[in-house]
Design a protein around this motif. Structure first.
Motif, PDB file in Angstrom:
ATOM      1  N   PRO A 174      48.450  75.493  49.438  1.00 12.68           N
ATOM      2  CA  PRO A 174      47.188  75.730  50.160  1.00 12.68           C
ATOM      3  C   PRO A 174      46.363  76.791  49.429  1.00 12.68           C
ATOM      4  O   PRO A 174      46.909  77.767  48.912  1.00 12.68           O
ATOM      5  N   LEU A 175      45.062  76.592  49.393  1.00 13.04           N
ATOM      6  CA  LEU A 175      44.156  77.570  48.798  1.00 13.04           C
ATOM      7  C   LEU A 175      43.014  77.861  49.759  1.00 13.04           C
ATOM      8  O   LEU A 175      42.694  77.055  50.637  1.00 13.04           O
ATOM      9  N   LEU A 176      42.388  78.993  49.550  1.00 17.29           N
ATOM     10  CA  LEU A 176      41.267  79.422  50.378  1.00 17.29           C
ATOM     11  C   LEU A 176      39.953  79.011  49.732  1.00 17.29           C
ATOM     12  O   LEU A 176      39.670  79.363  48.584  1.00 17.29           O
ATOM     13  N   ASP A 177      39.143  78.256  50.461  1.00 21.58           N
ATOM     14  CA  ASP A 177      37.783  77.951  50.032  1.00 21.58           C
ATOM     15  C   ASP A 177      36.892  79.169  50.264  1.00 21.58           C
ATOM     16  O   ASP A 177      37.067  79.893  51.248  1.00 21.58           O
ATOM     17  N   VAL A 178      35.919  79.352  49.376  1.00 19.04           N
ATOM     18  CA  VAL A 178      34.937  80.410  49.589  1.00 19.04           C
ATOM     19  C   VAL A 178      33.801  79.850  50.440  1.00 19.04           C
ATOM     20  O   VAL A 178      33.022  79.005  49.985  1.00 19.04           O
ATOM     21  N   ASP A 179      33.719  80.304  51.664  1.00 22.94           N
ATOM     22  CA  ASP A 179      32.620  79.933  52.561  1.00 22.94           C
ATOM     23  C   ASP A 179      31.876  81.186  53.013  1.00 22.94           C
ATOM     24  O   ASP A 179      30.707  81.361  52.714  1.00 22.94           O
ATOM     25  N   GLU A 180      32.577  82.056  53.730  1.00 17.30           N
ATOM     26  CA  GLU A 180      31.992  83.294  54.232  1.00 17.30           C
ATOM     27  C   GLU A 180      32.237  84.433  53.239  1.00 17.30           C
ATOM     28  O   GLU A 180      33.062  84.321  52.337  1.00 17.30           O
ATOM     29  N   ILE A 181      31.531  85.549  53.451  1.00 16.27           N
ATOM     30  CA  ILE A 181      31.675  86.683  52.539  1.00 16.27           C
ATOM     31  C   ILE A 181      33.091  87.253  52.588  1.00 16.27           C
ATOM     32  O   ILE A 181      33.611  87.726  51.561  1.00 16.27           O
ATOM     33  N   ALA A 182      33.750  87.189  53.735  1.00 18.04           N
ATOM     34  CA  ALA A 182      35.136  87.665  53.808  1.00 18.04           C
ATOM     35  C   ALA A 182      36.044  86.806  52.934  1.00 18.04           C
ATOM     36  O   ALA A 182      36.989  87.316  52.309  1.00 18.04           O
ATOM     37  N   ASP A 183      35.766  85.502  52.878  1.00 25.00           N
ATOM     38  CA  ASP A 183      36.523  84.616  51.988  1.00 25.00           C
ATOM     39  C   ASP A 183      36.304  85.029  50.534  1.00 25.00           C
ATOM     40  O   ASP A 183      37.244  85.054  49.734  1.00 25.00           O
ATOM     41  N   ALA A 184      35.048  85.315  50.205  1.00 15.83           N
ATOM     42  CA  ALA A 184      34.722  85.700  48.828  1.00 15.83           C
ATOM     43  C   ALA A 184      35.494  86.955  48.418  1.00 15.83           C
ATOM     44  O   ALA A 184      36.015  87.043  47.299  1.00 15.83           O
ATOM     45  N   ASP A 185      35.556  87.926  49.323  1.00 20.02           N
ATOM     46  CA  ASP A 185      36.287  89.161  49.019  1.00 20.02           C
ATOM     47  C   ASP A 185      37.767  88.883  48.807  1.00 20.02           C
ATOM     48  O   ASP A 185      38.398  89.428  47.889  1.00 20.02           O
ATOM     49  N   ARG A 186      38.361  88.023  49.638  1.00 17.59           N
ATOM     50  CA  ARG A 186      39.786  87.700  49.494  1.00 17.59           C
ATOM     51  C   ARG A 186      40.055  86.976  48.181  1.00 17.59           C
ATOM     52  O   ARG A 186      41.029  87.283  47.481  1.00 17.59           O
ATOM     53  N   VAL A 187      39.191  86.035  47.835  1.00 16.61           N
ATOM     54  CA  VAL A 187      39.395  85.273  46.602  1.00 16.61           C
ATOM     55  C   VAL A 187      39.218  86.173  45.383  1.00 16.61           C
ATOM     56  O   VAL A 187      39.972  86.072  44.411  1.00 16.61           O
ATOM     57  N   ALA A 188      38.237  87.051  45.423  1.00 14.62           N
ATOM     58  CA  ALA A 188      38.039  87.977  44.302  1.00 14.62           C
ATOM     59  C   ALA A 188      39.271  88.858  44.103  1.00 14.62           C
ATOM     60  O   ALA A 188      39.652  89.157  42.970  1.00 14.62           O
ATOM     61  N   ALA A 189      39.905  89.250  45.201  1.00 15.54           N
ATOM     62  CA  ALA A 189      41.122  90.062  45.101  1.00 15.54           C
ATOM     63  C   ALA A 189      42.285  89.257  44.526  1.00 15.54           C
ATOM     64  O   ALA A 189      43.137  89.809  43.827  1.00 15.54           O
ATOM     65  N   LEU A 190      42.297  87.948  44.795  1.00 11.96           N
ATOM     66  CA  LEU A 190      43.354  87.091  44.257  1.00 11.96           C
ATOM     67  C   LEU A 190      43.165  86.807  42.770  1.00 11.96           C
ATOM     68  O   LEU A 190      44.128  86.522  42.058  1.00 11.96           O
TER      69      LEU A 190
END
Length: 211
Positions: A174-190
């Motif tokens: 499973p992976l996280l899609d970037v939709d909301e800004i909180a998603d973007a922050d999590r993905v950038a950290a990954l």
């Protein structure tokens, strides 16, 4: 080298047309630049895969420089399920689809496809209930058309469609899609070394932080 074709589904990263849910935090231009970085990271990962052919399934006019060497296939009109169905009918031989909203994707995440391309289908679930990747050994657009997109049950419906058709389906991570800004922050950290993370940091700095 395998016989697998890999297709990235993407749209031109124009302000106001992409990542609209990031606009409150980054503005339309900033959201578009972050989307462009996400696409560039995805294309770089696909370029590193042992694919026989690489396709950019593209909605737009100006193809990004990062797609050099990809065969560009224009998206037709219609809803997303119909467009993806067209892609899966157009490609002959095993096809792996990857979206542009998971810039943290790495070759290891899709390695099972290349290790076992004989499997009927591989399914990459997204954390929001959709899917970030879809593989069919024998592509069939009818198995995608009619699946409701952008819903919390999109992935479940799509996977069930494959299973109900008698396909042997296995799952990717499973992976996280970037939709909301909180998603973007999590993905950038990954993916701290990614173009996406750099672009997001730059836009945060330019915009003066979270809006």
């Amino acid at each position: 080298m395998t016989a697998v074709t890999v297709a990235v589904v993407a749209k031109e990263c124009l302000p106001g047309r992409v990542k609209t849910r990031l606009i409150p935090a980054l503005g339309p231009e900033g959201a578009a630049r972050v989307a462009a970085a996400s696409l560039a990271d995805t294309l770089a990962t696909v370029r590193a895969l042992p694919a026989a052919r690489r396709i950019l399934f593209f909605d737009g006019d100006v193809v990004p420089d990062a797609a050099e060497g990809f065969h560009v296939l224009p998206q037709p009109g219609g809803d997303l399920d119909a467009r993806l169905g067209t892609l899966f009918d157009a490609v002959q031989g095993p096809l792996l689809l990857v979206g542009m909203d998971t810039p943290q994707v790495r070759p290891a995440d899709v390695a099972p496809v290349f290790e076992h391309p004989e499997r009927d289908a591989w399914f990459g679930p997204a954390e929001d209930g959709g899917f970030w990747s879809l593989y069919m050994h024998d592509p069939d657009g009818s198995l995608i058309r009619g699946v409701p997109m952008s819903r919390a049950d999109t992935g479940a419906v799509q996977r069930a469609r494959l299973v109900d058709a008698g396909l042997d389906v296995d799952d990717l991570v499973p992976l996280l899609d970037v939709d909301e800004i909180a998603d973007a922050d999590r993905v950038a950290a990954l993916a701290p070394g990614s173009a996406f993370a750099a672009a997001l940091t730059a836009e945060r700095t330019t915009s003066g932080g979270v809006r």
